[in-house]
Design a protein around this motif. Sequence first.
Motif, short mmCIF file in Angstrom:
data_model
loop_
_atom_site.label_atom_id
_atom_site.label_comp_id
_atom_site.label_asym_id
_atom_site.label_seq_id
_atom_site.Cartn_x
_atom_site.Cartn_y
_atom_site.Cartn_z
N VAL A 45 78.15 18.35 -43.64
CA VAL A 45 77.35 18.59 -44.54
C VAL A 45 75.85 18.16 -44.36
CG1 VAL A 45 76.64 17.70 -47.08
CG2 VAL A 45 79.22 17.88 -46.74
N LYS A 46 75.78 17.02 -43.91
CA LYS A 46 74.47 17.49 -43.23
C LYS A 46 73.97 18.08 -42.42
CE LYS A 46 71.57 13.91 -40.13
NZ LYS A 46 71.57 12.53 -39.43
N ALA A 47 75.13 18.45 -41.62
CA ALA A 47 74.02 19.64 -40.29
C ALA A 47 74.34 21.01 -41.39
CB ALA A 47 75.37 20.23 -39.33
N ALA A 48 74.93 21.57 -42.33
CA ALA A 48 74.82 22.81 -42.79
C ALA A 48 73.63 22.81 -43.58
CB ALA A 48 76.40 22.85 -43.93
N VAL A 49 73.05 21.55 -44.74
CA VAL A 49 72.30 21.66 -45.27
C VAL A 49 70.96 21.66 -44.50
CG1 VAL A 49 70.85 19.94 -46.49
CG2 VAL A 49 72.91 19.93 -47.38
N GLU A 50 70.80 20.85 -43.33
CA GLU A 50 69.98 21.45 -41.57
C GLU A 50 69.71 22.59 -41.85
OE1 GLU A 50 69.91 18.11 -39.38
OE2 GLU A 50 69.41 16.39 -39.96
N LEU A 51 70.87 22.97 -41.11
CA LEU A 51 70.96 24.27 -40.77
C LEU A 51 70.06 25.47 -42.33
CD1 LEU A 51 72.33 27.13 -38.85
CD2 LEU A 51 74.10 26.67 -39.92
N LEU A 52 71.02 25.69 -43.57
CA LEU A 52 70.81 26.00 -44.12
C LEU A 52 69.37 26.17 -44.81
CD1 LEU A 52 74.09 25.95 -46.25
CD2 LEU A 52 73.15 28.06 -44.45
N PHE A 53 68.93 25.06 -44.63
CA PHE A 53 67.47 25.30 -45.38
C PHE A 53 66.86 24.75 -44.52
CE2 PHE A 53 71.03 24.79 -48.70
CZ PHE A 53 70.41 25.56 -49.73
N LYS A 54 66.49 24.20 -43.44
CA LYS A 54 65.18 23.55 -42.29
C LYS A 54 64.88 22.91 -43.12
CE LYS A 54 66.30 27.96 -40.56
NZ LYS A 54 67.30 28.17 -40.99
N VAL A 55 65.36 21.77 -43.33
CA VAL A 55 64.99 19.93 -44.09
C VAL A 55 65.70 19.13 -43.78
CG1 VAL A 55 64.30 20.72 -46.01
CG2 VAL A 55 66.54 19.96 -46.37
N GLU A 56 65.02 18.01 -43.07
CA GLU A 56 66.11 16.76 -42.34
C GLU A 56 66.26 16.15 -43.33
OE1 GLU A 56 63.12 14.57 -39.80
OE2 GLU A 56 62.20 16.62 -39.33
N VAL A 57 67.49 15.37 -43.62
CA VAL A 57 68.54 14.78 -43.88
C VAL A 57 68.31 13.40 -43.42
CG1 VAL A 57 70.41 14.64 -44.53
CG2 VAL A 57 69.75 16.44 -44.70
N LYS A 58 67.89 12.82 -44.90
CA LYS A 58 67.96 11.05 -44.36
C LYS A 58 69.20 10.21 -43.85
CE LYS A 58 66.59 6.96 -45.85
NZ LYS A 58 65.74 6.18 -47.22
N SER A 59 70.50 10.61 -45.34
CA SER A 59 71.76 10.01 -45.57
C SER A 59 72.45 11.49 -46.22
CB SER A 59 71.78 9.31 -46.28
OG SER A 59 71.31 9.16 -47.32
N VAL A 60 74.26 11.38 -46.76
CA VAL A 60 74.71 12.28 -47.66
C VAL A 60 75.70 11.14 -47.37
CG1 VAL A 60 76.67 13.87 -47.13
CG2 VAL A 60 74.56 13.76 -46.00
N GLN A 61 76.01 10.96 -49.39
CA GLN A 61 77.07 10.72 -49.63
C GLN A 61 78.41 11.50 -50.30
OE1 GLN A 61 73.43 9.73 -50.68
NE2 GLN A 61 73.82 7.91 -48.89
N ILE A 62 79.12 11.14 -50.28
CA ILE A 62 80.32 12.12 -51.27
C ILE A 62 81.26 11.09 -51.46
CG2 ILE A 62 81.93 13.71 -50.24
CD1 ILE A 62 80.80 14.15 -47.55
N SER A 63 81.60 12.39 -52.70
CA SER A 63 82.17 11.59 -53.74
C SER A 63 83.59 12.51 -53.87
CB SER A 63 81.35 10.92 -55.08
OG SER A 63 80.84 11.66 -55.99
#
Length: 101
Positions: A45-63
């Motif tokens: 999820v972190k890699a996908a968000v960084e790839l698609l939206f060109k932003v830096e991700v701090k953390s990911v929580q999944i439920s």
Amino acid sequence: MSAISQERLLQVLLAPQISEKATYVADKNEQVVFKVATSATKPEVKAAVELLFKVEVKSVQISNVKGKSKRFGKMMGRRKDWKKAFVCLKPGQEINFVAGE
């Protein structure tokens, strides 16, 4: 990111989850909520968000969200289970879905 194929990353994020709670979390904690594939992991999820939206991700929580039992006439049915990811962005980063970024 080299360990995860780009084709897999494009299949991880299904849709942004836009709701009252998601809007509140976005304003208060600088997080964005996505509906993701049930087999998705936090690094994917972190890699996908960084790839698609060109932003830096701090953390990911999944439920995991359990599907509701629903009634279709006399028959009882059940909606599918799905997965929700809360993506925390680094300060200064932003994803704007309305502007079409």
